[in-house]
Design an enzyme around this catalytic site. Structure first.
Site, short mmCIF file in Angstrom:
data_model
loop_
_atom_site.label_atom_id
_atom_site.label_comp_id
_atom_site.label_asym_id
_atom_site.label_seq_id
_atom_site.Cartn_x
_atom_site.Cartn_y
_atom_site.Cartn_z
CG HIS A 76 -1.99 -1.06 1.12
ND1 HIS A 76 -3.07 -1.07 1.95
CD2 HIS A 76 -2.14 -2.14 0.29
CE1 HIS A 76 -3.85 -2.11 1.65
NE2 HIS A 76 -3.29 -2.77 0.65
CD GLU A 78 -2.40 4.13 2.82
OE1 GLU A 78 -3.61 4.35 2.95
OE2 GLU A 78 -1.96 3.27 2.04
CB CYS A 99 -6.99 -0.79 4.63
SG CYS A 99 -5.22 -1.12 4.84
CB CYS A 102 -2.77 1.76 5.76
SG CYS A 102 -2.00 0.77 4.45
#
Length: 147
Positions: A76, A78, A99, A102
């Site tokens: 991801h 992040e 999510c 993250c």
């Protein structure tokens, strides 16, 4: 965003979120391209990232990653941004709502404000409740901004 936000703070939010949006164009996921910009408490950029395959691995393909299949191949945005910065981070600008995993990683690094453009629509109820509990516990501002 707070009702008494100054024009300068609104401008900063828009600029950093647009920077995240531009970074998302580099994402290698076929399903969703996400970008992130992380700021230190002093307002300086700590790091930035986009979602994609781990270094040296092949990128997503339409067969393995598409509109109907959740991508499990990419890191991801992040996560990638956090991997490129040292020290605490105060604010995260993300093209898409983070999510649970993250959100945990951002909070662990000190983030107390997250600004995102697009809502996470496929989040499950249990994941949403858990994420909300973390955000409330750590008093994290969670703000959607249309750009």
């Amino acid at each position: 965003m707070t009702a008494n936000a100054s024009p300068r703070s609104v401008l900063k939010d828009e600029v950093f979120l647009r920077m995240a949006q531009e970074l998302s164009r580099l994402g290698t996921c076929c399903r969703l391209k996400v970008g992130t910009v992380l700021l230190r408490a002093d307002g300086g950029i700590a790091a930035a990232g986009f979602n994609g395959a781990l270094p040296g691995m092949g990128h997503c393909t339409p067969e393995t990653c598409n509109e109907t299949t959740r991508c499990l191949h990419t890191s991801h945005a992040e996560e990638n941004a956090l991997g490129f910065c040292d020290g605490p981070v105060a604010t995260a600008y993300v093209t898409h709502e983070p999510c649970l995993t993250c959100a945990r990683a951002l909070v662990r690094r000190g983030v107390r404000r997250v600004v995102f453009a697009k809502a996470y629509t496929s989040i499950g109820d249990q994941e949403r409740r858990e994420r909300q509990g973390i955000l409330e516990h750590f008093n994290v501002a969670w703000e959607q901004l249309a750009i």
